[in-house]
Design a protein around this motif. Structure first.
Motif, PDB file in Angstrom:
ATOM      1  N   ALA A   4       0.811  -1.218   0.000  1.00 22.28           N
ATOM      2  CA  ALA A   4       0.000   0.000   0.000  1.00 22.28           C
ATOM      3  C   ALA A   4       0.843   1.266   0.000  1.00 22.28           C
ATOM      4  N   GLU A   5       1.915   1.256   0.728  1.00 28.06           N
ATOM      5  CA  GLU A   5       2.716   2.469   0.904  1.00 28.06           C
ATOM      6  C   GLU A   5       3.994   2.469   0.082  1.00 28.06           C
ATOM      7  N   ARG A   6       4.251   1.388  -0.639  1.00 29.64           N
ATOM      8  CA  ARG A   6       5.498   1.264  -1.405  1.00 29.64           C
ATOM      9  C   ARG A   6       6.726   1.447  -0.517  1.00 29.64           C
ATOM     10  N   ALA A   7       6.634   0.938   0.706  1.00 28.09           N
ATOM     11  CA  ALA A   7       7.747   1.024   1.643  1.00 28.09           C
ATOM     12  C   ALA A   7       8.887   0.143   1.146  1.00 28.09           C
TER      13      ALA A   7
ATOM     14  N   TYR B  80       8.064   0.306   9.357  1.00 28.33           N
ATOM     15  CA  TYR B  80       7.673   0.646  10.723  1.00 28.33           C
ATOM     16  C   TYR B  80       6.919   1.964  10.767  1.00 28.33           C
ATOM     17  N   GLY B  81       7.385   2.954  10.015  1.00 26.66           N
ATOM     18  CA  GLY B  81       6.705   4.246   9.980  1.00 26.66           C
ATOM     19  C   GLY B  81       5.280   4.122   9.475  1.00 26.66           C
ATOM     20  N   CYS B  82       5.086   3.327   8.429  1.00 20.80           N
ATOM     21  CA  CYS B  82       3.744   3.125   7.878  1.00 20.80           C
ATOM     22  C   CYS B  82       2.822   2.454   8.888  1.00 20.80           C
TER      23      CYS B  82
ATOM     24  N   THR C 161      14.041 -10.652   8.580  1.00 20.97           N
ATOM     25  CA  THR C 161      12.780 -11.187   8.066  1.00 20.97           C
ATOM     26  C   THR C 161      12.004 -10.104   7.325  1.00 20.97           C
ATOM     27  N   ILE C 162      11.934  -8.920   7.897  1.00 24.05           N
ATOM     28  CA  ILE C 162      11.217  -7.826   7.236  1.00 24.05           C
ATOM     29  C   ILE C 162      11.920  -7.441   5.939  1.00 24.05           C
TER      30      ILE C 162
ATOM     31  N   ALA D   3       8.279  -8.846  -1.913  1.00 24.41           N
ATOM     32  CA  ALA D   3       7.119  -8.075  -2.378  1.00 24.41           C
ATOM     33  C   ALA D   3       7.484  -7.192  -3.561  1.00 24.41           C
ATOM     34  N   LEU D   4       8.646  -6.561  -3.498  1.00 27.04           N
ATOM     35  CA  LEU D   4       9.071  -5.701  -4.596  1.00 27.04           C
ATOM     36  C   LEU D   4       9.372  -6.512  -5.852  1.00 27.04           C
TER      37      LEU D   4
END
Length: 69
Positions: A20-23, A30-32, A45-46, A53-54
């Motif tokens: 959703a945020e293209r993080a 974390y900010g999102c 892991t993140i 995902a990218l």
């Protein structure tokens, strides 16, 4: 599956933030999600989830066509 025990973030939370945020960074994820990294045990892991995902998004944007070099 819980990815971050400190903030009780699930794998779905992380994937949703990336989509959703293209993080593109752990800090952005974390900010999102309105929190910040605590102990750092989840960072690998993140990062892997962001990369997956990218890569998936890039593959989908090609719509099955071969990319020219």
């Amino acid at each position: 599956m819980i990815v971050c025990s400190c903030n009780v973030l699930s794998d779905q939370d992380v994937r949703s933030a990336v989509k959703a945020e293209r993080a593109c960074s752990i800090r952005q994820v974390y900010g999102c999600l309105g929190c910040s990294a605590q102990c750092g045990r989840c960072a690998r892991t993140i990062r892997r989830m962001i990369d997956e995902a990218l890569a998936s998004a890039r593959a989908a944007s090609c719509n099955g066509r071969a990319q020219s070099s």
